[in-house]
Design a protein around this motif. Structure first.
Motif, PDB file in Angstrom:
ATOM      1  N   ILE A  58       0.854  -1.185   0.000  1.00 22.00           N
ATOM      2  CA  ILE A  58       0.000   0.000   0.000  1.00 22.00           C
ATOM      3  C   ILE A  58       0.890   1.234   0.000  1.00 22.00           C
ATOM      4  O   ILE A  58       1.876   1.293   0.739  1.00 22.00           O
ATOM      5  N   PHE A  59       0.540   2.184  -0.838  1.00 23.38           N
ATOM      6  CA  PHE A  59       1.320   3.412  -0.955  1.00 23.38           C
ATOM      7  C   PHE A  59       0.363   4.605  -0.909  1.00 23.38           C
ATOM      8  O   PHE A  59      -0.723   4.549  -1.478  1.00 23.38           O
ATOM      9  N   ASN A  60       0.807   5.663  -0.261  1.00 26.60           N
ATOM     10  CA  ASN A  60      -0.009   6.874  -0.171  1.00 26.60           C
ATOM     11  C   ASN A  60       0.827   8.107  -0.465  1.00 26.60           C
ATOM     12  O   ASN A  60       1.997   8.184  -0.090  1.00 26.60           O
ATOM     13  N   ALA A  61       0.212   9.091  -1.096  1.00 31.32           N
ATOM     14  CA  ALA A  61       0.876  10.371  -1.303  1.00 31.32           C
ATOM     15  C   ALA A  61       1.085  11.061   0.041  1.00 31.32           C
ATOM     16  O   ALA A  61       0.277  10.872   0.971  1.00 31.32           O
ATOM     17  N   ASP A  62       2.124  11.857   0.147  1.00 27.20           N
ATOM     18  CA  ASP A  62       2.399  12.570   1.396  1.00 27.20           C
ATOM     19  C   ASP A  62       1.218  13.429   1.828  1.00 27.20           C
ATOM     20  O   ASP A  62       0.953  13.589   3.013  1.00 27.20           O
ATOM     21  N   SER A  63       0.492  13.969   0.851  1.00 24.84           N
ATOM     22  CA  SER A  63      -0.606  14.892   1.144  1.00 24.84           C
ATOM     23  C   SER A  63      -1.772  14.214   1.861  1.00 24.84           C
ATOM     24  O   SER A  63      -2.623  14.895   2.442  1.00 24.84           O
ATOM     25  N   VAL A  64      -1.828  12.876   1.831  1.00 26.77           N
ATOM     26  CA  VAL A  64      -2.956  12.177   2.466  1.00 26.77           C
ATOM     27  C   VAL A  64      -2.511  11.163   3.515  1.00 26.77           C
ATOM     28  O   VAL A  64      -3.359  10.521   4.153  1.00 26.77           O
ATOM     29  N   LYS A  65      -1.207  11.036   3.694  1.00 34.20           N
ATOM     30  CA  LYS A  65      -0.707  10.060   4.666  1.00 34.20           C
ATOM     31  C   LYS A  65      -1.257  10.343   6.050  1.00 34.20           C
ATOM     32  O   LYS A  65      -1.285  11.482   6.510  1.00 34.20           O
ATOM     33  N   GLY A  66      -1.693   9.260   6.720  1.00 35.28           N
ATOM     34  CA  GLY A  66      -2.235   9.401   8.059  1.00 35.28           C
ATOM     35  C   GLY A  66      -3.697   9.801   8.085  1.00 35.28           C
ATOM     36  O   GLY A  66      -4.332   9.790   9.146  1.00 35.28           O
ATOM     37  N   ARG A  67      -4.264  10.167   6.936  1.00 37.63           N
ATOM     38  CA  ARG A  67      -5.668  10.585   6.879  1.00 37.63           C
ATOM     39  C   ARG A  67      -6.509   9.674   5.978  1.00 37.63           C
ATOM     40  O   ARG A  67      -7.675   9.430   6.270  1.00 37.63           O
ATOM     41  N   PHE A  68      -5.931   9.219   4.876  1.00 41.63           N
ATOM     42  CA  PHE A  68      -6.660   8.377   3.917  1.00 41.63           C
ATOM     43  C   PHE A  68      -6.153   6.940   4.012  1.00 41.63           C
ATOM     44  O   PHE A  68      -4.950   6.711   4.196  1.00 41.63           O
ATOM     45  N   THR A  69      -7.052   5.986   3.826  1.00 42.32           N
ATOM     46  CA  THR A  69      -6.687   4.568   3.828  1.00 42.32           C
ATOM     47  C   THR A  69      -7.321   3.894   2.623  1.00 42.32           C
ATOM     48  O   THR A  69      -8.549   3.929   2.448  1.00 42.32           O
ATOM     49  N   ILE A  70      -6.476   3.293   1.799  1.00 47.98           N
ATOM     50  CA  ILE A  70      -6.967   2.532   0.653  1.00 47.98           C
ATOM     51  C   ILE A  70      -7.139   1.073   1.070  1.00 47.98           C
ATOM     52  O   ILE A  70      -6.355   0.540   1.872  1.00 47.98           O
ATOM     53  N   SER A  71      -8.183   0.429   0.561  1.00 49.51           N
ATOM     54  CA  SER A  71      -8.392  -0.993   0.843  1.00 49.51           C
ATOM     55  C   SER A  71      -9.159  -1.604  -0.315  1.00 49.51           C
ATOM     56  O   SER A  71      -9.650  -0.896  -1.196  1.00 49.51           O
ATOM     57  N   ARG A  72      -9.233  -2.908  -0.318  1.00 54.27           N
ATOM     58  CA  ARG A  72      -9.968  -3.603  -1.377  1.00 54.27           C
ATOM     59  C   ARG A  72     -10.590  -4.871  -0.815  1.00 54.27           C
ATOM     60  O   ARG A  72     -10.098  -5.440   0.165  1.00 54.27           O
ATOM     61  N   ASP A  73     -11.665  -5.313  -1.462  1.00 57.42           N
ATOM     62  CA  ASP A  73     -12.312  -6.570  -1.132  1.00 57.42           C
ATOM     63  C   ASP A  73     -12.389  -7.355  -2.438  1.00 57.42           C
ATOM     64  O   ASP A  73     -13.273  -7.098  -3.271  1.00 57.42           O
ATOM     65  N   ASN A  74     -11.469  -8.272  -2.637  1.00 56.58           N
ATOM     66  CA  ASN A  74     -11.415  -8.999  -3.903  1.00 56.58           C
ATOM     67  C   ASN A  74     -12.639  -9.892  -4.108  1.00 56.58           C
ATOM     68  O   ASN A  74     -13.032 -10.165  -5.239  1.00 56.58           O
ATOM     69  N   ALA A  75     -13.250 -10.329  -3.014  1.00 59.01           N
ATOM     70  CA  ALA A  75     -14.456 -11.156  -3.140  1.00 59.01           C
ATOM     71  C   ALA A  75     -15.624 -10.344  -3.689  1.00 59.01           C
ATOM     72  O   ALA A  75     -16.535 -10.887  -4.315  1.00 59.01           O
ATOM     73  N   LYS A  76     -15.588  -9.028  -3.443  1.00 58.07           N
ATOM     74  CA  LYS A  76     -16.664  -8.153  -3.912  1.00 58.07           C
ATOM     75  C   LYS A  76     -16.250  -7.313  -5.119  1.00 58.07           C
ATOM     76  O   LYS A  76     -16.995  -6.436  -5.552  1.00 58.07           O
ATOM     77  N   ASN A  77     -15.061  -7.572  -5.659  1.00 55.52           N
ATOM     78  CA  ASN A  77     -14.558  -6.790  -6.802  1.00 55.52           C
ATOM     79  C   ASN A  77     -14.655  -5.288  -6.539  1.00 55.52           C
ATOM     80  O   ASN A  77     -15.083  -4.514  -7.401  1.00 55.52           O
ATOM     81  N   SER A  78     -14.239  -4.887  -5.348  1.00 57.27           N
ATOM     82  CA  SER A  78     -14.400  -3.501  -4.951  1.00 57.27           C
ATOM     83  C   SER A  78     -13.139  -2.901  -4.343  1.00 57.27           C
ATOM     84  O   SER A  78     -12.396  -3.576  -3.635  1.00 57.27           O
ATOM     85  N   LEU A  79     -12.948  -1.633  -4.648  1.00 57.89           N
ATOM     86  CA  LEU A  79     -11.842  -0.827  -4.121  1.00 57.89           C
ATOM     87  C   LEU A  79     -12.451   0.276  -3.268  1.00 57.89           C
ATOM     88  O   LEU A  79     -13.536   0.785  -3.588  1.00 57.89           O
ATOM     89  N   TYR A  80     -11.757   0.653  -2.207  1.00 57.73           N
ATOM     90  CA  TYR A  80     -12.290   1.673  -1.302  1.00 57.73           C
ATOM     91  C   TYR A  80     -11.230   2.728  -0.989  1.00 57.73           C
ATOM     92  O   TYR A  80     -10.020   2.472  -1.064  1.00 57.73           O
TER      93      TYR A  80
END
Lengths: 128, 111
Positions: A58-80
């Protein structure tokens, strides 16, 4: 048809939270790294976050580090994208985008790629 | 402020060729052959035109070509057409800290 459809955008007050979703279809979602890219009104593109196919990297831009979280659910074919402590400068259209090639992150690690499939975007407005 | 530098605008007449530059540093454009270019029409999502400096995805016109020299990448549009009027963004891989950096975009006008 290969498709990405974002949802979850809206108006939120500074300091608030929002969760964006991206529904994938027409391809084997679990095989691809995925990304969020945003575009402030009248401005250029800004990379926000990336997640590998099995969520190992997982990688985040400095501008969002500590505030934004990326995740995914492969069973649901979804990105968050979970967005906390939102600021006025986070106001933008948020696009989810797929890496051009499949990546087995367990076998080969993270392989950076261009973004070949984009959703239509979802607008996030941070304002009191 | 973008990490990559692009001209704000470029214009040309139908049939002409134009080139858009994208200048980075020895840590991104100059180091990795992972420069990509995107076309964006107003109100639309970006579209991948070029990846890995000079490769075209299937379905992209061969009027679009990419190259790189040192810390500067370039996108050339030959045989300019009215439909090419759009914004163009370059992007480079920049390593595991910054991952990807975009340019500010170049508005192409067909005269």
């Amino acid at each position: 048809e290969v498709q990405l459809v974002e949802s979850g955008g809206g108006l939120v007050k500074p300091g608030g939270s929002l969760r964006l979703s991206c529904a994938a279809s027409g391809f084997t979602f679990t095989n691809y790294n995925m990304n969020w890219v945003r575009q402030a009104p009248g401005k250029g593109l800004e990379w926000v976050s990336s997640i590998s196919s099995s969520s190992t990297y997982i990688f985040n831009a400095d501008s969002v580090k500590g505030r934004f979280t990326i995740s995914r659910d492969n069973a649901k074919n979804s990105l968050y994208l979970h967005m906390n402590s939102l600021r006025a400068e986070d106001t933008a259209v948020y696009y989810c985008a797929r890496d051009r090639e499949e990546n087995d992150d367990i076998l080969t690690g993270y392989s950076p790629e261009a973004f070949d499939i984009w959703g239509q975007g979802t607008m996030v407005t941070v304002s009191s | 402020q973008s990490a990559l530098t692009q001209p704000a605008s470029v214009s040309g007449s139908p049939g002409q060729s134009i080139t858009i530059s994208c200048t980075g540093t020895s840590s991104d454009v100059g180091y990795y052959n992972l420069v990509s270019w995107y076309q964006q029409h107003p109100g639309k999502a970006p579209k991948l035109l070029i990846y890995e400096v000079s490769k075209r995805p299937s379905g992209v016109s061969n009027r679009f070509s990419g190259s790189k020299s040192g810390n500067t990448a370039s996108l050339t549009i030959s045989g300019l057409q009215a439909e090419d009027e759009a914004d163009y963004f370059c992007c480079s891989y920049a390593g595991s800290d910054s991952l990807y950096v975009f340019g500010p975009g170049t508005k192409v006008t067909v005269l």
